[in-house]
Design a protein around this motif. Structure first.
Motif, PDB file in Angstrom:
ATOM      1  N   HIS A  53       6.511 -38.637   0.680  1.00  0.00           N
ATOM      2  CA  HIS A  53       5.410 -37.684   0.525  1.00  0.00           C
ATOM      3  C   HIS A  53       4.227 -37.978   1.439  1.00  0.00           C
ATOM      4  CE1 HIS A  53       6.956 -35.633  -3.125  1.00  0.00           C
ATOM      5  NE2 HIS A  53       7.508 -36.809  -3.372  1.00  0.00           N
ATOM      6  N   LEU A  54       4.258 -39.095   2.148  1.00  0.00           N
ATOM      7  CA  LEU A  54       3.096 -39.510   2.937  1.00  0.00           C
ATOM      8  C   LEU A  54       3.182 -38.935   4.343  1.00  0.00           C
ATOM      9  CD1 LEU A  54       2.700 -43.242   1.827  1.00  0.00           C
ATOM     10  CD2 LEU A  54       1.918 -41.142   0.701  1.00  0.00           C
ATOM     11  N   SER A  55       2.897 -37.656   4.453  1.00  0.00           N
ATOM     12  CA  SER A  55       2.948 -36.998   5.752  1.00  0.00           C
ATOM     13  C   SER A  55       1.810 -35.997   5.864  1.00  0.00           C
ATOM     14  CB  SER A  55       4.297 -36.311   5.951  1.00  0.00           C
ATOM     15  OG  SER A  55       4.544 -35.388   4.906  1.00  0.00           O
ATOM     16  N   ALA A  56       1.541 -35.553   7.078  1.00  0.00           N
ATOM     17  CA  ALA A  56       0.446 -34.624   7.324  1.00  0.00           C
ATOM     18  C   ALA A  56       0.614 -33.359   6.496  1.00  0.00           C
ATOM     19  CB  ALA A  56       0.382 -34.281   8.807  1.00  0.00           C
ATOM     20  N   GLY A  69      -3.855 -49.129  -5.344  1.00  0.00           N
ATOM     21  CA  GLY A  69      -4.306 -47.803  -4.957  1.00  0.00           C
ATOM     22  C   GLY A  69      -4.922 -47.770  -3.573  1.00  0.00           C
ATOM     23  N   LEU A  70      -5.741 -48.758  -3.248  1.00  0.00           N
ATOM     24  CA  LEU A  70      -6.429 -48.761  -1.961  1.00  0.00           C
ATOM     25  C   LEU A  70      -5.476 -49.032  -0.800  1.00  0.00           C
ATOM     26  CD1 LEU A  70      -9.611 -50.658  -3.128  1.00  0.00           C
ATOM     27  CD2 LEU A  70      -9.515 -48.266  -2.408  1.00  0.00           C
ATOM     28  N   GLU A  71      -4.550 -49.953  -0.969  1.00  0.00           N
ATOM     29  CA  GLU A  71      -3.589 -50.221   0.099  1.00  0.00           C
ATOM     30  C   GLU A  71      -2.690 -49.006   0.324  1.00  0.00           C
ATOM     31  OE1 GLU A  71      -1.622 -53.859  -0.824  1.00  0.00           O
ATOM     32  OE2 GLU A  71      -3.411 -55.085  -0.490  1.00  0.00           O
ATOM     33  N   LEU A  72      -2.307 -48.347  -0.759  1.00  0.00           N
ATOM     34  CA  LEU A  72      -1.514 -47.131  -0.619  1.00  0.00           C
ATOM     35  C   LEU A  72      -2.319 -46.037   0.075  1.00  0.00           C
ATOM     36  CD1 LEU A  72       0.976 -45.427  -1.187  1.00  0.00           C
ATOM     37  CD2 LEU A  72       0.059 -44.939  -3.449  1.00  0.00           C
ATOM     38  N   ALA A  75      -2.347 -46.657   3.804  1.00  0.00           N
ATOM     39  CA  ALA A  75      -1.059 -46.313   4.412  1.00  0.00           C
ATOM     40  C   ALA A  75      -0.884 -44.801   4.500  1.00  0.00           C
ATOM     41  CB  ALA A  75       0.076 -46.940   3.599  1.00  0.00           C
ATOM     42  N   ALA A  76      -1.286 -44.091   3.449  1.00  0.00           N
ATOM     43  CA  ALA A  76      -1.137 -42.632   3.424  1.00  0.00           C
ATOM     44  C   ALA A  76      -1.986 -41.976   4.505  1.00  0.00           C
ATOM     45  CB  ALA A  76      -1.520 -42.101   2.040  1.00  0.00           C
ATOM     46  N   ARG A  77      -3.208 -42.465   4.703  1.00  0.00           N
ATOM     47  CA  ARG A  77      -4.070 -41.883   5.727  1.00  0.00           C
ATOM     48  C   ARG A  77      -3.515 -42.154   7.123  1.00  0.00           C
ATOM     49  NH1 ARG A  77      -5.768 -38.187   6.245  1.00  0.00           N
ATOM     50  NH2 ARG A  77      -7.541 -38.641   7.599  1.00  0.00           N
ATOM     51  N   GLN A 239      -6.427 -53.655   5.039  1.00  0.00           N
ATOM     52  CA  GLN A 239      -6.675 -52.214   4.991  1.00  0.00           C
ATOM     53  C   GLN A 239      -7.395 -51.789   6.252  1.00  0.00           C
ATOM     54  OE1 GLN A 239      -8.398 -51.047   1.099  1.00  0.00           O
ATOM     55  NE2 GLN A 239      -7.616 -52.980   0.284  1.00  0.00           N
ATOM     56  N   TYR A 240      -6.771 -50.907   7.034  1.00  0.00           N
ATOM     57  CA  TYR A 240      -7.368 -50.363   8.259  1.00  0.00           C
ATOM     58  C   TYR A 240      -7.779 -51.452   9.252  1.00  0.00           C
ATOM     59  CZ  TYR A 240      -8.044 -46.333   5.129  1.00  0.00           C
ATOM     60  OH  TYR A 240      -7.874 -45.316   4.227  1.00  0.00           O
ATOM     61  N   GLY A 241      -7.052 -52.511   9.357  1.00  0.00           N
ATOM     62  CA  GLY A 241      -7.427 -53.564  10.283  1.00  0.00           C
ATOM     63  C   GLY A 241      -8.425 -54.553   9.716  1.00  0.00           C
TER      64      GLY A 241
END
Length: 324
Positions: A53-56, A69-72, A75-77, A239-241
């Motif tokens: 489900h993690l797509s544009a 939740g935050l790590e997911l 990844a989703a973004r 998260q995000y680097g």
């Protein structure tokens, strides 16, 4: 050599020593209306199902602003999905992460387009199989293609309870990971244990390194080593680097000293009333805080009482404090 066949169901196995490593399971959201588009992340198959489900163009709602939740969300973004996080507490990462560091993580997510709603309760959830509608207590709705629930974990203690073992926020063990039955041990997410560094405070840690270390310690003690648990708790998240690392229990500290490392990286040193260093919380890009957190972990293990001004100074190396 061929592996022996498993014992048939209902059979009994004799043991001299037994280890319970039953882990934990996701805490369930106690609400009606949860269907197949309301999921939890625990297993590899869970991850594969969520990944689909993690797509544009897809909308992901995450219930819970903790590490899962935050790590997911990060990844989703990265994969282009739209993400909304719903957190009932006043801020994200309420448990075990200082507010100053949580704010950095919060800002990083918002800069990446994640919508974070803190202090929001959920009034109802409706999953019709095509989408999920989450009615917030504040009066508006969140509509998503998938809702991932990450509100903590519950230790698996059913077998221990049936065996008459003491359960206290997990299977209760002593410093050697022995349960109330001297021939049964427990390790990992399923057990609570005393931390000598914090006056014997009983804790349960949900982190991979703790499970790894306790598994090895339990094995040695089942063979008669008689070793007490002495490891310093350690947590880590990317998260995000940005890398967040925490050594020790930050809620034990009564005062905080900040050390700036440049490029936005910093470490918060948490000191007890008697001056002992009891935790260090750091955040920065890549491995910016890794070395200092490792040195802080060693200082915590030694129950060191470094001068606050030395901890806060960029010119005094932590390695020199460890030597002292």
């Amino acid at each position: 050599m061929a592996r022996p066949p498993p014992p048939p169901p209902g059979s009994a196995l004799a043991y001299d020593k037994l280890l319970l490593a039953t882990g934990s399971v996701p805490r369930k959201l106690p609400m009606p209306g949860l269907g197949g588009r309301c999921v939890y992340l625990r297993t590899f198959n869970d991850a594969l199902a969520i990944r689909a489900h993690l797509s544009a163009g897809n909308r992901i709602a995450i219930v819970g602003g903790g590490f899962i939740g935050l790590e997911l969300a990060a990844a989703a973004r990265r994969l282009g999905a739209a993400v909304t996080i719903i957190e009932a507490q006043p801020r994200i990462l309420m448990r075990g992460v200082p507010a100053e560091i949580a704010e950095v993580i919060h800002q990083a997510h918002e800069a990446e387009g994640v919508k974070i709603l803190c202090g929001e309760g959920i009034a109802a959830i409706a999953d019709d199989g095509a989408e999920v509608r989450i009615a917030l207590a504040g009066g508006h709705d969140i509509v998503a293609d998938l809702a991932v629930i990450g509100i903590g974990a519950v230790p698996v203690t059913g077998l221990a309870a049936e065996a008459g073992l003491t359960v206290d926020n997990g299977v209760a063990v002593d410093a050697e990971l022995r349960t109330s039955d001297p021939d049964i041990f427990a390790a990992g997410d399923c057990c609570s244990f005393p931390l000598a560094l914090y006056g014997g405070r009983r804790v349960r840690l949900e982190a991979w390194r703790n499970a790894q270390e306790q598994g090895a310690l339990a094995a040695r003690n089942m063979l008669g080593a008689g070793e007490a648990h002495a490891a310093v708790p350690w947590f880590w998240s990317d998260q995000y680097g940005l890398t967040l690392q925490i050594a020790g229990l930050s809620d034990e500290g009564r005062s905080i000293v900040r050390r700036d490392l440049g490029d936005g990286a910093f470490i918060l040193f948490h000191l007890a009333e008697d001056g002992r260093l009891v935790a260090a919380s750091g955040i920065g890009a890549g491995n910016a805080v890794a070395r200092d957190i490792r040195l802080a972990e060693m200082l915590i293990a030694k129950q060191a009482r470094p001068a606050p001004e030395a901890l806060g100074s960029q010119t005094i190396k932590l390695k020199s404090l460890l030597a002292a």
